[in-house]
Design an enzyme around this catalytic site. Structure first.
Site, PDB file in Angstrom:
ATOM      1  N   LYS A  25       0.829  -1.201   0.000  1.00 54.63           N
ATOM      2  CA  LYS A  25       0.000   0.000   0.000  1.00 54.63           C
ATOM      3  C   LYS A  25       0.865   1.253   0.000  1.00 54.63           C
ATOM      4  O   LYS A  25       0.652   2.187  -0.787  1.00 54.63           O
ATOM      5  CB  LYS A  25      -0.904  -0.031   1.245  1.00 54.63           C
ATOM      6  CG  LYS A  25      -2.005   0.977   1.234  1.00 54.63           C
ATOM      7  CD  LYS A  25      -2.895   0.788   2.470  1.00 54.63           C
ATOM      8  CE  LYS A  25      -3.679  -0.519   2.388  1.00 54.63           C
ATOM      9  NZ  LYS A  25      -4.381  -0.860   3.628  1.00 54.63           N
ATOM     10  N   ARG A  94      -2.981   2.640   8.758  1.00 55.55           N
ATOM     11  CA  ARG A  94      -3.292   1.357   8.122  1.00 55.55           C
ATOM     12  C   ARG A  94      -2.045   0.495   8.044  1.00 55.55           C
ATOM     13  O   ARG A  94      -0.959   0.996   7.771  1.00 55.55           O
ATOM     14  CB  ARG A  94      -3.776   1.572   6.677  1.00 55.55           C
ATOM     15  CG  ARG A  94      -5.015   2.399   6.547  1.00 55.55           C
ATOM     16  CD  ARG A  94      -5.276   2.693   5.067  1.00 55.55           C
ATOM     17  NE  ARG A  94      -6.131   3.863   4.935  1.00 55.55           N
ATOM     18  CZ  ARG A  94      -7.307   3.847   4.286  1.00 55.55           C
ATOM     19  NH1 ARG A  94      -7.739   2.768   3.696  1.00 55.55           N
ATOM     20  NH2 ARG A  94      -8.015   4.946   4.213  1.00 55.55           N
ATOM     21  N   GLY A 103      -5.957 -11.135   7.938  1.00 55.35           N
ATOM     22  CA  GLY A 103      -5.673 -11.573   9.294  1.00 55.35           C
ATOM     23  C   GLY A 103      -4.886 -10.549  10.074  1.00 55.35           C
ATOM     24  O   GLY A 103      -4.603 -10.740  11.247  1.00 55.35           O
ATOM     25  N   MET A 105      -4.361  -6.338  11.347  1.00 58.45           N
ATOM     26  CA  MET A 105      -5.127  -5.124  11.570  1.00 58.45           C
ATOM     27  C   MET A 105      -5.203  -4.344  10.268  1.00 58.45           C
ATOM     28  O   MET A 105      -4.228  -4.244   9.547  1.00 58.45           O
ATOM     29  CB  MET A 105      -4.439  -4.262  12.611  1.00 58.45           C
ATOM     30  CG  MET A 105      -5.307  -3.101  13.035  1.00 58.45           C
ATOM     31  SD  MET A 105      -4.355  -1.822  13.855  1.00 58.45           S
ATOM     32  CE  MET A 105      -4.043  -0.727  12.484  1.00 58.45           C
ATOM     33  N   ARG A 337      -4.077   0.069  -6.573  1.00 61.99           N
ATOM     34  CA  ARG A 337      -3.349  -1.204  -6.730  1.00 61.99           C
ATOM     35  C   ARG A 337      -3.791  -1.813  -8.050  1.00 61.99           C
ATOM     36  O   ARG A 337      -4.805  -1.404  -8.631  1.00 61.99           O
ATOM     37  CB  ARG A 337      -3.638  -2.154  -5.572  1.00 61.99           C
ATOM     38  CG  ARG A 337      -5.082  -2.486  -5.462  1.00 61.99           C
ATOM     39  CD  ARG A 337      -5.447  -3.294  -4.250  1.00 61.99           C
ATOM     40  NE  ARG A 337      -6.903  -3.453  -4.285  1.00 61.99           N
ATOM     41  CZ  ARG A 337      -7.620  -3.986  -3.317  1.00 61.99           C
ATOM     42  NH1 ARG A 337      -7.046  -4.393  -2.211  1.00 61.99           N
ATOM     43  NH2 ARG A 337      -8.916  -4.101  -3.437  1.00 61.99           N
ATOM     44  N   HIS A 455     -13.568 -43.845  -7.741  1.00 56.56           N
ATOM     45  CA  HIS A 455     -14.252 -44.061  -9.017  1.00 56.56           C
ATOM     46  C   HIS A 455     -15.010 -42.809  -9.442  1.00 56.56           C
ATOM     47  O   HIS A 455     -14.893 -42.336 -10.576  1.00 56.56           O
ATOM     48  CB  HIS A 455     -15.215 -45.246  -8.855  1.00 56.56           C
ATOM     49  CG  HIS A 455     -15.984 -45.582 -10.099  1.00 56.56           C
ATOM     50  ND1 HIS A 455     -17.256 -45.115 -10.332  1.00 56.56           N
ATOM     51  CD2 HIS A 455     -15.642 -46.325 -11.167  1.00 56.56           C
ATOM     52  CE1 HIS A 455     -17.679 -45.568 -11.492  1.00 56.56           C
ATOM     53  NE2 HIS A 455     -16.719 -46.309 -12.021  1.00 56.56           N
ATOM     54  N   ARG A 617      -2.098 -48.016 -21.868  1.00 56.65           N
ATOM     55  CA  ARG A 617      -1.631 -48.775 -20.701  1.00 56.65           C
ATOM     56  C   ARG A 617      -2.307 -50.130 -20.698  1.00 56.65           C
ATOM     57  O   ARG A 617      -3.534 -50.219 -20.727  1.00 56.65           O
ATOM     58  CB  ARG A 617      -1.957 -48.036 -19.411  1.00 56.65           C
ATOM     59  CG  ARG A 617      -1.471 -48.803 -18.178  1.00 56.65           C
ATOM     60  CD  ARG A 617      -1.661 -48.029 -16.896  1.00 56.65           C
ATOM     61  NE  ARG A 617      -3.066 -47.946 -16.522  1.00 56.65           N
ATOM     62  CZ  ARG A 617      -3.520 -47.252 -15.498  1.00 56.65           C
ATOM     63  NH1 ARG A 617      -2.682 -46.544 -14.757  1.00 56.65           N
ATOM     64  NH2 ARG A 617      -4.798 -47.213 -15.210  1.00 56.65           N
ATOM     65  N   GLU A 745       5.967 -46.018 -11.314  1.00 55.96           N
ATOM     66  CA  GLU A 745       4.988 -45.657 -10.290  1.00 55.96           C
ATOM     67  C   GLU A 745       5.259 -46.329  -8.963  1.00 55.96           C
ATOM     68  O   GLU A 745       4.517 -46.146  -8.007  1.00 55.96           O
ATOM     69  CB  GLU A 745       3.563 -45.937 -10.776  1.00 55.96           C
ATOM     70  CG  GLU A 745       3.353 -47.316 -11.349  1.00 55.96           C
ATOM     71  CD  GLU A 745       1.969 -47.499 -11.972  1.00 55.96           C
ATOM     72  OE1 GLU A 745       1.040 -46.777 -11.611  1.00 55.96           O
ATOM     73  OE2 GLU A 745       1.825 -48.404 -12.823  1.00 55.96           O
ATOM     74  N   SER A 764       6.718 -43.226 -18.257  1.00 53.43           N
ATOM     75  CA  SER A 764       5.649 -42.311 -17.899  1.00 53.43           C
ATOM     76  C   SER A 764       5.458 -42.415 -16.392  1.00 53.43           C
ATOM     77  O   SER A 764       5.157 -43.497 -15.870  1.00 53.43           O
ATOM     78  CB  SER A 764       4.369 -42.677 -18.634  1.00 53.43           C
ATOM     79  OG  SER A 764       3.338 -41.788 -18.265  1.00 53.43           O
ATOM     80  N   GLY A 766       3.708 -42.381 -13.083  1.00 49.66           N
ATOM     81  CA  GLY A 766       2.374 -42.434 -12.497  1.00 49.66           C
ATOM     82  C   GLY A 766       2.509 -41.815 -11.115  1.00 49.66           C
ATOM     83  O   GLY A 766       2.750 -42.506 -10.132  1.00 49.66           O
ATOM     84  N   THR A 767       2.395 -40.494 -11.068  1.00 50.66           N
ATOM     85  CA  THR A 767       2.732 -39.810  -9.813  1.00 50.66           C
ATOM     86  C   THR A 767       1.683 -40.036  -8.725  1.00 50.66           C
ATOM     87  O   THR A 767       1.974 -39.816  -7.554  1.00 50.66           O
ATOM     88  CB  THR A 767       2.931 -38.307 -10.042  1.00 50.66           C
ATOM     89  OG1 THR A 767       1.807 -37.798 -10.764  1.00 50.66           O
ATOM     90  CG2 THR A 767       4.199 -38.054 -10.826  1.00 50.66           C
ATOM     91  N   ASN A 768       0.472 -40.486  -9.086  1.00 52.52           N
ATOM     92  CA  ASN A 768      -0.495 -40.826  -8.031  1.00 52.52           C
ATOM     93  C   ASN A 768       0.039 -41.980  -7.194  1.00 52.52           C
ATOM     94  O   ASN A 768       0.176 -41.880  -5.980  1.00 52.52           O
ATOM     95  CB  ASN A 768      -1.833 -41.282  -8.627  1.00 52.52           C
ATOM     96  CG  ASN A 768      -2.505 -40.213  -9.441  1.00 52.52           C
ATOM     97  OD1 ASN A 768      -2.114 -39.061  -9.384  1.00 52.52           O
ATOM     98  ND2 ASN A 768      -3.501 -40.600 -10.204  1.00 52.52           N
ATOM     99  N   ASP A 769       0.331 -43.093  -7.866  1.00 46.93           N
ATOM    100  CA  ASP A 769       0.811 -44.255  -7.135  1.00 46.93           C
ATOM    101  C   ASP A 769       2.173 -43.997  -6.525  1.00 46.93           C
ATOM    102  O   ASP A 769       2.471 -44.450  -5.428  1.00 46.93           O
ATOM    103  CB  ASP A 769       0.868 -45.475  -8.067  1.00 46.93           C
ATOM    104  CG  ASP A 769      -0.492 -46.147  -8.164  1.00 46.93           C
ATOM    105  OD1 ASP A 769      -1.475 -45.548  -7.687  1.00 46.93           O
ATOM    106  OD2 ASP A 769      -0.569 -47.249  -8.711  1.00 46.93           O
ATOM    107  N   CYS A 832       1.727 -39.078 -16.260  1.00 50.24           N
ATOM    108  CA  CYS A 832       0.306 -39.274 -16.526  1.00 50.24           C
ATOM    109  C   CYS A 832      -0.518 -39.329 -15.245  1.00 50.24           C
ATOM    110  O   CYS A 832      -1.662 -39.743 -15.260  1.00 50.24           O
ATOM    111  CB  CYS A 832       0.077 -40.510 -17.389  1.00 50.24           C
ATOM    112  SG  CYS A 832       0.556 -42.024 -16.574  1.00 50.24           S
ATOM    113  N   TYR A 852       6.652 -34.318 -21.565  1.00 49.47           N
ATOM    114  CA  TYR A 852       5.242 -33.933 -21.619  1.00 49.47           C
ATOM    115  C   TYR A 852       4.546 -34.264 -20.304  1.00 49.47           C
ATOM    116  O   TYR A 852       5.054 -35.053 -19.501  1.00 49.47           O
ATOM    117  CB  TYR A 852       4.526 -34.631 -22.785  1.00 49.47           C
ATOM    118  CG  TYR A 852       4.358 -36.102 -22.611  1.00 49.47           C
ATOM    119  CD1 TYR A 852       3.253 -36.631 -21.937  1.00 49.47           C
ATOM    120  CD2 TYR A 852       5.310 -36.995 -23.092  1.00 49.47           C
ATOM    121  CE1 TYR A 852       3.116 -37.987 -21.744  1.00 49.47           C
ATOM    122  CE2 TYR A 852       5.182 -38.363 -22.901  1.00 49.47           C
ATOM    123  CZ  TYR A 852       4.077 -38.851 -22.227  1.00 49.47           C
ATOM    124  OH  TYR A 852       3.932 -40.194 -22.021  1.00 49.47           O
TER     125      TYR A 852
END
Lengths: 879, 879
Positions: A25, A94, A103, A105, A337, A455, A617, A745, A764, A766-769, A832, A852
């Site tokens: 500010k 201010r 959060g 003042m 701003r 699912h 796959r 994975e 590839s 499999g970043t989830n697993d 993937c 990719y």
């Protein structure tokens, strides 16, 4: 170095670059006051360094003297004195941190009022206004500076209003206000043991220290922890002469935007209130007039404001917003701003500002101007602003966008309701393949169990259909659901927001998902930037998905899950026949029947992605996913009994049931136990390649082996594929169109990537697993209760299933990529998992040098943009 | 270099060092014939290099000439000629690989017989013997060299026996034998299209090539793959003049050992048959006499044999066995090797050979002489030799040792049967905490489901009680079980072998688990060797376990699982009360009750391990392990209905049920959700420390946080412990007795070990979970069907849950140890997974520089020995 700087101090550099010292500010106020010579009420900024020192317990000893000197300069500029009983100077105080930070003042107004000066102000304005300002100042000061409980002050106001029979605070009578002031002063004396300070310098020092303290307040600390902001930055404090838009009818106040923040249209936009203060605009008590009305009320000030808008846009090279006040026809700018904007406006502005010769953004700058969140807004319908009281609960936002409809509890009910012309939200504990027909016709999906790979979540994302999952507070019964004490019956209307996870009662308005015409241009620029760095593919299991993905700009399929083909209603019985097969012949026959349908599926996908790579796959999920749950059958066995077919299904389901299916017999492990399985899939795929080639098509197939852990496993699977290729009768061109690779994975696959690469044309991730295994976090079990506890307690910086865990999982991705490419130079490497569509994760993938990412079709535009951002960031970081 | 070497060839070095060229058998024959000048029937060895060349398709062209020359030298030495119709030289042809290798051709005897020479042999010996030898040679040659089906030959023998009314082959008449020879020759002609070769040189070349081929046979290849033996080594071929122990009563044959291979006693041992061939000893048709009887029958030969024994022991510095033949009072040694021995004998011999001045083993050599398997034998009862037809099935050997008892299907039945004085084997699908009382009284445990970390396996190992788990072929019904067509009823006696996993019908004899008195001496030497390298602790959850462990030489407790305290019958209701608690007060009350009993448990453990470190793992398993299975309750709910208490249990069980509990809400995650839990455990432990100190004890406590994934998690858990320590009122000595560390059992913890080390005084690798997560292998699901397929197909070199996966999991252990010690020099690092008791894995842990391993009490002696072996191996490898 001084700690206090007047707004028009000569810093030697553009003040806007000094946000770290002056706060956001303060820096912008200084920019307006000095560089731009705009009409800003004079004032000064106490630097963040003073705050930081004070928090370290080393409040600069000379600070009060510096403030006194600055006040003296301010008084000289304004021609009034702080605390002057006749015509007092009033100031606002201010906070202004280097980064916007809720959060803390915010503001103390009207500082400088005391028992004497309030009478002077009354004489200068009117008595009501002066007394009202004083009582507001006292209560603000009491709660913020003296840290007293604000409730007794509010009660007194309520009493006064009742006594006067007033509808609003504005109607409280002058005598009542005078009494309120008296009682407020008494409350402060009681609470602090001291009289309310009558010395404005004491008031000011107290307000400044309160701002300093608010930096260390609980909410501010929690916010910084969440956002990763350092604790030792500190906040600046802005002290500014007050001007009064409510002095008379020649005064007014307003908020203006240099462009329309809703649509992005390049015309001034804003609200005006004559004879009013800024607070009145915010409070919304009086109806505002559009900004254009200012030309009638205050023609000179209007012209000056428009000139200021032009100046601000040229200077900040972006849309700005401004708080302004007109005091007796004189324009004052209180704050500016870079303005917040909606998604569609962001896209339109970014593109138009390239053509706007005053601003002349580069393509890179335009691409940077639009965030992934803004893009998300234009791609999905959103809920209109709504009352928090409508909120029933918040689950996991599993598939973005909002939906409204009547509650249906079964897929059959949903299908019937849709046939009757109703919009439907399907509400289930969790979904299974048997719910697919109901999910398909629903506007949105809501479940009480399951995580972001359940699912329901996976299917909804694939279709771009809004979904909220794992809303654990939902207690679903046979005729509706309950959340706490609230009952929602079948047929009642609810609204869900698949972006935020909110579940709301009743029908909320939806904003349309209408991408602005400028989007294609912007994404084209993003593609230019990421070209040669990161490709974007889609996860798509059907020709329809593939078409959607291609339309969104996908450069191929990074993950075609063949199990979704197995789950189709007409195929499940054949899959079960394979599992139940009494011997190799029966099994082979079932596999061949599956092969025929898979071939047709593959062909349509190859056609939809003609000329682009398609990663297929091989079958991954555990076999029990194709069988009914043992639990249901066992309960039926104990009650009504089972027929012979069901008995066989129960035996098979028991035989394939697993304690921890996520880390059980899945992926290539399944193929080791059922060796004909992958052969069938590969034959079907090669037959589709053959047919597509025959028809003049241009197929590119990448056959991917899931869940590999050893090089021997991959070599074996590769040999199966190569045998089928050799036996396929494909031409050299056809054989050249087929490559073989593996998912990475499991941690072991990542650790031994160098060995695996000898049998892989591509990797590839499999970043989830990989995330599940690296953390030992079962998504289905930890998302919700546990993950929330971890995020709340700061044990994790982010949900690692949404944003890649750079230190752990990311380290494996990086080292495996390097090891793989050392073993096989030019190895193609992609991602993937869900992270392929997450902007923060995409930055990590660019850094790791991946070729990719692949994400759901509806995330493709976001991935294109985020990849461009990541490339630009990397370029900036490299200098 | 020649390919053929006479046994008495002068190699210039000790032939025993030339096993790579001469094979094991050939090298020892050469050693006896040359260096030791012992009476060996002359012969020659065709080197492994000839075989390797032949397998590469480059059979050395000069090989036949070299063999011819060697045969000529052999004929000259013996004074008979191969194929001589009057007094023919006969030879044996035997394979002899560099390492002992089942699955290869073993022996062709009596080569050199043909239609003419058989008559000469008949004249020299007797007609029956000559014809019988000829028909055996033809059929051996037909199956091994000509690769014909042996079945028709066997049928003809059966027919002849029947026709003669003969009980054994030895009673077939001479005319029948003559007819058999005729028909055998016809079979060969039919099968090969060629007459049976009458030229002994053709016979010999065929036999040699058959030995070469057998190196590449399926069983040999599979064996080499399993044992990690290179395929290109090749085998040697030994051609040796035959001598006849069945020539007359002045002849005989036998097998001798320089010491008793059963007990290890230092006196000659063996079997003798007068007027017999070696085959007769093996066939066991005639009762043998003890070796001492030779002093009566053949005093000179006996004296010569004893002298040879002495010579062999001095030379090989070990117990040797010998095949020998006496032909007309002349002693011939046909073969020698270092003799196989039982576990007790191995220990006794190793210790006695240190004192034996002729041999004078060093302590290091003595320790090396005893394998971990041999030690296992002396620590657990073993099944006596048994008929394979008794084998019902083979499950997973989950806890070593053998047991015999009556089948009981429930724990209550088991308890009753034991009360009646019966020995019991408890047979269950799987076990749960409710079975503990039955398991405790049973001789052994057998389950049809579950892997090596199933409840049954873990509990049984902890008690040193034999167990076979995951015997999937078992179909357990209400009154017994079935394996295929075999029914075993409740009360029937079965025998199980927890080392091999075998399940057998009926009562088998057991050898006692009687460690020989020399064991302590040997293990003391092992301790000397591993001192300063690798400590050995035990996993122990009770004072009784701790006492057993200490008696076995454990140097502390590496893993005290506190959940086993929770599972005790009297505590489970309190644990459930905590889980079902309606609010914090109820929960706190339940925790306090648990604290009281835990304190008492901890105190007895500290007393048992006074002066030694005790690593206490804070609660680890998911809460649903303390609740009844939802499945049972749900079936009851659907049938008989549930009472209120059961209904609450069902709701709690559902709320805590997880899809993949192994990677769900466990370990420190549980403590984040139930923050009072670890505080209670730590308070109880510190109170026990306090009481033990007060009583003059010397406690050393290592508090271990399980399943850590982030440094923030560990820092939080550490702060809980430190708060309790600060509040405990412990003296400085008491506080000094407490350290805080973490398990490293997720890949992420291993990857971020450097960060974790800043909050850890020690690491303990939980290699079970680390293996599960690194591979994504749920033990409960993959051990059995899947793991067997992987091992059979060579996709894994070993079960990674038994032997550490050095490349994947081992790499994480190594890098995490290094990173941890870089961040905190001197960090103590141990292992508390199952691998801590596995010899091959221990070698890897020594290499990684770990401070200690921890294993079940009954594995401690094995770990002490294996650690010494690993240190010696590392020393040898370092040169």
């Amino acid at each position: 170095m001084p700690y206090v700087f007047d707004f028009d101090h000569d810093h030697g550099v553009a003040p806007r670059t000094l946000k770290a010292v002056l706060g956001g500010k303060g820096a912008n106020l200084a920019e307006m006051a000095s560089t731009l010579s705009l009409p800003v009420p004079p004032g000064f900024t106490i630097s963040t360094e003073a705050c930081a020192a004070a928090l370290r317990g080393a409040r600069p000893p000379g600070l009060d003297d510096e403030v006194d000197a600055a006040v003296a300069r301010l008084e000289a500029k304004v021609g009034r004195r702080l605390g002057d009983p006749g015509d007092p100077l009033l100031v606002s105080v201010r906070s202004g941190a280097p980064v916007s930070m809720p959060g803390m003042m915010d503001t103390v107004l009207d500082l400088g009022l005391h028992d004497a000066s309030v009478e002077g102000l009354a004489a200068q304005t009117d008595e009501r206004f002066a007394l009202d300002s004083y009582r507001r100042f006292i209560s603000m000061y009491a709660s913020i500076v003296a840290e007293l409980d604000p409730a007794p002050f509010a009660s007194l106001v309520d009493e006064a209003r009742e006594a006067d029979g007033a509808a609003t605070d504005a109607q409280i009578t002058v005598p009542s206000l005078r009494e309120l002031v008296r009682r407020f002063l008494a409350l402060v004396r009681e609470g602090t043991g001291q009289p309310f300070p009558q010395d404005p310098r004491t008031q000011l020092a107290g307000a400044v220290d309160a701002v300093f303290r608010s930096w260390a307040g609980d909410r501010a600390v929690a916010y910084r922890r969440r956002e990763g902001i350092a604790d030792d930055l500190g906040t600046a404090v802005n002290v500014q002469a007050m001007v009064f838009g409510n002095r008379d009818d020649r005064s007014g106040t307003g908020v203006g935007f240099t462009r329309d923040p809703g649509t992005g249209e390049a015309r001034p936009y804003g609200d005006l209130l004559v004879n009013a203060q800024g607070e009145d605009v915010v409070a919304g008590i009086r109806a505002t007039e559009p900004l254009d009305a200012m030309a009638t009320h205050f023609p000179a000030a209007h012209a000056e404001l428009l000139a200021a808008f032009d100046r601000l846009e040229r200077h900040f090279r972006d849309m700005c917003d401004v708080e302004f006040t007109i005091e007796q026809e004189r324009l004052w700018l209180l704050q500016t701003r870079v303005g917040k904007r909606g998604g569609a406006a962001a896209v339109r502005m970014a593109v138009e500002m390239v053509a706007d010769t005053r601003i002349a953004l580069t393509h890179e700058e335009a691409v940077r101007r639009v965030t992934a969140d803004q893009l998300d807004q234009v791609l999905h319908p959103q809920l209109e602003a709504h009352d928090a009281k409508r909120l029933l609960t918040t689950g996991l936002g599993a598939s973005p966008g909002a939906a409204v409809g009547r509650v249906c509890l079964t897929s059959d009910d949903a299908a019937e309701a849709v046939d009757r012309g109703e919009d439907v939200i399907l509400v289930r504990v969790e979904t299974s393949p048997e719910d697919v027909h109901g999910m398909m016709v629903s506007e949105g999906i809501l479940t009480s169990r399951g995580g972001l790979v359940s699912h329901a979540a996976v299917v909804a994302r694939g279709w771009g259909k809004p979904a909220v999952v794992g809303a654990e507070a939902l207690d679903i019964g046979p005729h509706g659901f309950r959340v706490g004490d609230v009952e929602v019956a079948e047929g009642d209307v609810i609204s869900i927001d698949g972006t935020t996870g909110e579940v709301l009662r009743g029908e909320l308005g939806l904003t349309a998902a209408e991408p602005p015409p400028e989007l294609e241009t912007l994404l084209g620029w993003a593609d230019e930037i990421r070209a040669g760095h990161l490709g974007v593919r889609a996860n798509a299991d059907t020709a329809e998905d593939a078409q959607v993905a291609r339309a969104f700009g996908a450069e191929g399929i990074g993950l075609c899950r063949t199990e979704h083909m197995f789950l189709a209603e007409d195929r499940l019985p054949v899959v079960r026949a394979m599992i139940l097969a009494g011997g190799p012949d029966e099994e082979h026959a079932a596999l061949e029947r599956l092969g025929v349908v898979q071939e047709a599926d593959f062909l349509t996908i190859l056609q939809a992605m003609d000329g682009l790579p398609v990663t297929v796959r091989l079958l991954d999920p555990p076999l029990h996913e194709f069988l009914p749950p043992t639990h249901d059958l066992e309960v039926r066995e104990a009650t009504t009994g089972l027929d012979e077919e069901e008995q066989r299904l129960l035996e098979a389901a028991r035989s394939w049931a697993e304690t921890n299916p996520m880390i059980g017999t899945r992926g290539v492990r399944l193929a080791v136990l059922k060796p004909g399985l992958y052969g069938m899939q590969v034959r079907a795929l090669l037959a589709a390649v053959h047919r597509h080639l025959e028809a003049g098509g241009d197929p590119h197939v990448e056959i991917m082996v899931p869940l590999t852990v050893t090089a021997a496993e991959l070599a074996l699977a590769r040999s199966w594929v190569e045998e089928e290729v050799a036996a396929s009768g494909l031409s050299a061109v056809g054989r050249g169109a087929v490559t073989i690779g593996t998912m990475i994975e499991t941690p072991r696959a990542a650790l031994l990537a160098g060995e695996l690469a000898t049998s892989a044309d591509f990797f590839s991730f499999g970043t989830n697993d990989l995330t599940q295994l690296t953390f030992g976090f079962s998504r289905d079990d930890v998302e919700g209760r546990l993950m929330n506890a971890y995020l709340d307690q700061g044990l994790l910086p982010a949900n690692p299933f949404e944003t890649l865990d750079v230190d752990g999982v990311g380290a494996l991705v990086g080292s495996a990529t390097d090891a793989g490419r050392r073993a096989r130079p030019g190895l193609k490497v992609g991602v993937c998992g869900e992270h392929g569509g997450d902007p923060a994760s995409i930055a990590a993938f660019v850094a790791a040098g991946l070729d990719y990412v692949s994400c759901s079709p509806y995330r493709v535009p976001i991935a294109r943009l985020a990849a461009a951002h990541a490339v630009l960031d990397a370029r900036a970081a490299a200098g």
